[in-house]
Design an enzyme around this catalytic site. Structure first.
Site, short mmCIF file in Angstrom:
data_model
loop_
_atom_site.label_atom_id
_atom_site.label_comp_id
_atom_site.label_asym_id
_atom_site.label_seq_id
_atom_site.Cartn_x
_atom_site.Cartn_y
_atom_site.Cartn_z
N GLY A 106 45.48 -71.93 52.94
CA GLY A 106 46.77 -71.73 53.61
C GLY A 106 47.96 -72.14 52.77
O GLY A 106 49.02 -72.47 53.30
N ARG A 152 34.94 -63.79 53.96
CA ARG A 152 34.99 -63.18 55.31
C ARG A 152 35.61 -61.80 55.18
O ARG A 152 36.05 -61.42 54.11
CB ARG A 152 35.90 -64.04 56.20
CG ARG A 152 37.27 -64.22 55.53
CD ARG A 152 38.30 -64.85 56.40
NE ARG A 152 39.39 -65.40 55.62
CZ ARG A 152 40.40 -64.72 55.11
NH1 ARG A 152 40.45 -63.41 55.27
NH2 ARG A 152 41.35 -65.31 54.42
P1 ADP Z 1 45.29 -70.88 49.38
O1 ADP Z 1 43.80 -70.91 49.52
O2 ADP Z 1 45.93 -72.16 49.80
O3 ADP Z 1 45.92 -69.65 49.97
P2 ADP Z 1 45.49 -69.69 46.69
O4 ADP Z 1 44.72 -70.17 45.54
O5 ADP Z 1 45.07 -68.38 47.29
O6 ADP Z 1 45.54 -70.85 47.79
O7 ADP Z 1 47.01 -69.59 46.30
C1 ADP Z 1 47.99 -69.25 47.27
C2 ADP Z 1 49.23 -68.69 46.59
O8 ADP Z 1 49.80 -69.65 45.69
C3 ADP Z 1 48.96 -67.48 45.71
O9 ADP Z 1 48.98 -66.28 46.46
C4 ADP Z 1 50.10 -67.55 44.72
O10 ADP Z 1 51.28 -67.04 45.31
C5 ADP Z 1 50.28 -69.04 44.52
N1 ADP Z 1 49.49 -69.50 43.35
C6 ADP Z 1 48.29 -70.12 43.37
N2 ADP Z 1 47.85 -70.39 42.12
C7 ADP Z 1 48.80 -69.90 41.27
C8 ADP Z 1 48.94 -69.86 39.84
N3 ADP Z 1 48.03 -70.38 39.02
N4 ADP Z 1 50.04 -69.28 39.34
C9 ADP Z 1 51.00 -68.75 40.17
N5 ADP Z 1 50.93 -68.78 41.50
C10 ADP Z 1 49.86 -69.33 42.06
#
Ligand code: ADP
Length: 455
Positions: A164, A292
């Site tokens: 999230g 999922r």
């Molecule tokens: P969560 O499981 O909390 O959703 P994510 O790993 O999917 O975490 O990351 C959520 C959002 O954070 C991504 O969609 C992106 O916008 C940003 N983000 C995460 N890691 C990076 C990264 N290494 N560089 C740039 N943005 C990132």
């Protein structure tokens, strides 16, 4: 095949699973909270059980009540949908202990891929491109600083158990890194009960690219190509499409195949999405794996003709995947917009209450996945998504034209919804040219030009 499937969810995804059940000749059973007593999807089920009060903590998140409901109604499987308990490994484990099939991966595979540090390790082994960064969780801050200096700032500190968008912090210098690692660790511990954090390269202007995969219990896994979900606000996706526009075909094939390989190596049964960020040079970096079905699965169904929810059910029942990689072809372009009961002109404030007008769009290549209708009262207790409008056309431009007309036909009132915002997005030249990144919607909302755009 199963006899009865209990759907541990609500709203449009409950209806989507009911539809898949009917086509497979399986009896669908719903559970509902007191707030969802009049949910229109419930009347499509063969049986329905009230599992508690409005608060999801007291109903849709109560494992023992869901299991009791399955036992009382004679369900031999549970479909978790998305959200709620869909990525909860202990729920999957309890289902197994009770001899009820969880329609999703085993708790082991879920833990392996759901934990970001583990997942990244496995991804490296299976050739899935990942962000440069620390090998595992940070043990020692000096070691993390050394890695950050090597990959270069900015870097992002992330929680291994994160979700999230919580527990992430960007650091633009060594001082910021040192300051933020401990804070991130505390936050992660408080939010997820696991304080493991890691560091990776932070990408500034990326696009969101995600690969749909599906595996079975016989060692097979395929990908169904990708979706682009770069149109987001506060990390919430607003518009999703497939295929991802303008991506080099060879690079795209490589990343899609690597995602299928990752799922295969995790001995994964069910649908999974491998999420990536893609930079301007079209290099890919894995973000995480969602274990999922996703909200945006319909765009993939529209371009491949594969019914993802039915396939989830088939593989959970022990059938081998009904298709091989070479059978899966992409046809045309599909776009989905999320219809949320939110006021885009008032900072997206959620709107609960009675829907008096509901006129659905139609015509060739138009699909509406929604549980809402005139006379339905949106409860204030859950997320504000009341449906998804999906269009399919031979090209991206044709799909945009089709979406614009579908949005013009779609009337919901008196509550404000995101329909008006989506009309403006379809008319936006950045969107039309796919000249975007994951921050474009927020940049555009901050500027004034969206308010004067044609509606
Ligand atoms: P969560 O499981 O909390 O959703 P994510 O790993 O999917 O975490 O990351 C959520 C959002 O954070 C991504 O969609 C992106 O916008 C940003 N983000 C995460 N890691 C990076 C990264 N290494 N560089 C740039 N943005 C990132």
């Amino acid at each position: 095949m199963f006899k009865r499937i209990l759907i541990a969810n609500r709203g449009e995804i409950a209806l989507r699973v009911i539809r898949a059940c009917r086509e497979l000749g399986v009896s669908p059973v719903c559970v509902y909270s007191v707030a969802d007593r009049d949910g229109p999807w419930i009347e499509q089920a063969d049986e329905a059980v009230c599992i508690g009060p409005a608060a999801s903590k007291e109903s849709y998140l109560r494992i023992e009540r869901l299991i009791a409901a399955a036992e009382v109604t004679g369900a031999d499987a549970i479909h978790p949908g998305y959200g709620f308990l869909s990525e909860n490994a202990s729920f999957a484990g309890v289902c197994r202990d009770c001899n009820i099939t969880f329609i999703g991966p085993s708790p082991e595979a879920m833990n392996l891929l759901g934990d970001k540090v583990n997942c990244k390790r496995l991804a490296r082994q299976s050739g899935t491109p990942v962000f440069p960064g620390t090998e595992g969780g940070i043990e020692d801050i000096d070691e993390a600083a050394k890695v950050a200096n090597e990959i270069g700032y900015p870097v992002i500190i992330k929680a291994s158990a994160g979700g999230g968008g919580r527990g992430m912090r960007v650091a633009r210098s060594e001082a910021e890194l040192r300051e933020n690692v401990e804070k991130a660790r505390q936050e992660a511990l408080a939010a997820f009960g696991n304080g493991t954090v890691y560091v990776e390269k932070y990408l500034e202007n990326a696009r969101h690219f995600e690969v749909q995969t599906i595996g079975d219990n016989h060692g097979n896994a395929v990908h169904l190509f990708e979706r682009d979900c770069s149109s987001q606000r506060r990390h919430q996706k607003l518009v999703e499409e497939a295929p991802s526009p303008g991506v080099d075909p060879a690079k795209r094939m490589r990343v899609c195949e690597s995602a299928a390989e990752l799922i295969r190596s995790a001995k994964y049964c069910g649908a999974a999405t491998v999420e990536f960020l893609m930079d301007k040079k079209q290099d890919f970096y894995m973000l995480e794996v969602n274990t999922r079905v996703q909200v945006e699965h319909p765009v993939t169904e529209m371009i491949t003709g594969v019914d993802i929810v039915q396939t989830q059910i088939r593989v959970a029942a022990g059938e081998p995947l009904p298709m091989q990689q070479q059978d899966i072809k992409v046809n045309g372009h599909a776009i989905e917009v999320r219809i949320n009961a939110e006021d885009p002109d008032k900072n997206f404030m959620p709107q609960a209450g009675l829907i008096e007008t509901f006129v659905a769009p139609g015509g060739p290549g138009v699909r509406l996945d929604s549980h809402a209708r005139a006379g339905y009262r949106i409860p204030p207790n859950y997320d504000s998504m009341i449906g998804k409008l999906i269009v399919h056309g031979p090209t991206r431009a044709a799909a945009i034209a089709r979406m614009r007309q579908a949005l013009n036909e779609f009337k919901i009132g008196p509550l404000p919804t995101t329909i008006s915002l989506h009309k403006r997005i379809m008319d936006n030249t950045e969107f039309q040219n796919a000249d975007f990144d994951i921050h474009w919607v927020e940049r555009w909302l901050k500027s004034n030009d969206h308010s004067s755009a044609a509606v």
